[in-house]
Motif scaffolding. Structure first.
Motif, mmCIF file in Angstrom:
data_model
loop_
_atom_site.group_PDB
_atom_site.id
_atom_site.type_symbol
_atom_site.label_atom_id
_atom_site.label_comp_id
_atom_site.label_asym_id
_atom_site.label_seq_id
_atom_site.Cartn_x
_atom_site.Cartn_y
_atom_site.Cartn_z
ATOM 1 N N TRP A 67 0.567 -1.404 0.174
ATOM 2 C CA TRP A 67 -0.139 -0.070 -0.284
ATOM 3 C C TRP A 67 0.567 1.213 0.215
ATOM 4 O O TRP A 67 0.318 2.308 -0.139
ATOM 5 C CB TRP A 67 -0.789 -0.144 1.448
ATOM 6 N N VAL A 70 1.461 1.358 -3.824
ATOM 7 C CA VAL A 70 0.191 2.275 -4.259
ATOM 8 C C VAL A 70 -0.190 4.135 -3.705
ATOM 9 O O VAL A 70 -0.028 4.457 -5.221
ATOM 10 C CB VAL A 70 -0.778 1.373 -3.638
ATOM 11 N N LEU A 71 0.392 4.300 -2.786
ATOM 12 C CA LEU A 71 0.584 5.294 -2.878
ATOM 13 C C LEU A 71 1.564 6.582 -3.510
ATOM 14 O O LEU A 71 1.106 7.704 -3.577
ATOM 15 C CB LEU A 71 0.955 6.426 -1.252
ATOM 16 N N ALA A 73 3.018 6.124 -5.996
ATOM 17 C CA ALA A 73 2.645 5.419 -7.616
ATOM 18 C C ALA A 73 1.387 6.664 -8.028
ATOM 19 O O ALA A 73 1.603 7.034 -9.009
ATOM 20 C CB ALA A 73 2.187 4.338 -7.840
ATOM 21 N N CYS A 74 0.523 6.914 -6.725
ATOM 22 C CA CYS A 74 -0.877 7.915 -7.315
ATOM 23 C C CYS A 74 -0.020 9.025 -6.612
ATOM 24 O O CYS A 74 -1.005 9.502 -7.355
ATOM 25 C CB CYS A 74 -1.390 7.275 -5.879
ATOM 26 N N GLY A 75 0.566 8.958 -6.117
ATOM 27 C CA GLY A 75 0.779 11.040 -5.655
ATOM 28 C C GLY A 75 1.806 11.687 -7.064
ATOM 29 O O GLY A 75 1.883 12.345 -7.648
ATOM 30 N N PHE A 77 1.304 9.863 -10.729
ATOM 31 C CA PHE A 77 0.724 9.476 -10.719
ATOM 32 C C PHE A 77 -0.422 11.376 -11.187
ATOM 33 O O PHE A 77 -0.572 11.457 -12.333
ATOM 34 C CB PHE A 77 -0.421 8.352 -11.372
ATOM 35 N N SER A 78 -0.902 11.032 -10.069
ATOM 36 C CA SER A 78 -1.193 12.839 -9.968
ATOM 37 C C SER A 78 -0.571 13.516 -10.726
ATOM 38 O O SER A 78 -1.063 14.959 -10.738
ATOM 39 C CB SER A 78 -1.682 12.859 -8.391
ATOM 40 N N MET A 86 -5.495 17.537 -6.990
ATOM 41 C CA MET A 86 -5.733 15.826 -6.955
ATOM 42 C C MET A 86 -3.968 15.274 -6.821
ATOM 43 O O MET A 86 -3.932 14.947 -5.452
ATOM 44 C CB MET A 86 -5.992 15.058 -8.576
ATOM 45 N N LEU A 90 -3.402 13.567 -3.333
ATOM 46 C CA LEU A 90 -2.497 12.417 -3.736
ATOM 47 C C LEU A 90 -1.252 13.004 -3.175
ATOM 48 O O LEU A 90 -0.424 11.641 -2.938
ATOM 49 C CB LEU A 90 -3.029 12.059 -4.510
#
Length: 93
Positions: A67, A70-71, A73-75, A77-78, A86, A90
């Motif tokens: 996780w 995942v966080l 990667a989200c940051g 990608f945002s 966003m 993120l």
């Protein structure tokens, strides 16, 4: 090791991206960009202790690493594809 590459790579580019308004950056002022950079850098050190405690006692190491990735990667990608709101949500969980 990938989280260190992500962290140090982001440190090198974050302020440049935040102040750039010609090539797709957000065009923030130098003061705002420096404040976001300071929050980003401080959160790495401040959240390490509670994050480690949660990983060891509650979630488990494998799940915490998954996780966490995942966080991260989200940051990233945002910042690459999302609007400013966003990124702020993120990018700094």
């Amino acid at each position: 090791m990938w989280e260190r590459l992500s962290y140090y790579g982001m440190r090198g580019l974050l302020i440049l991206f935040l102040v750039d308004n010609l090539r797709g950056g957000y065009g923030f002022s130098d003061k705002t960009a420096a404040s976001i950079y300071a929050i980003y850098t401080a959160s790495v050190y401040v959240l390490a202790l509670p994050g480690g405690w949660i990983a060891d006692r509650i979630v488990g190491q494998r799940t915490a690493v998954f996780w966490g990735g995942v966080l991260i990667a989200c940051g990233h990608f945002s910042m690459a594809i999302g609007p400013v709101a966003m990124f702020l949500i993120l990018g700094f969980p």
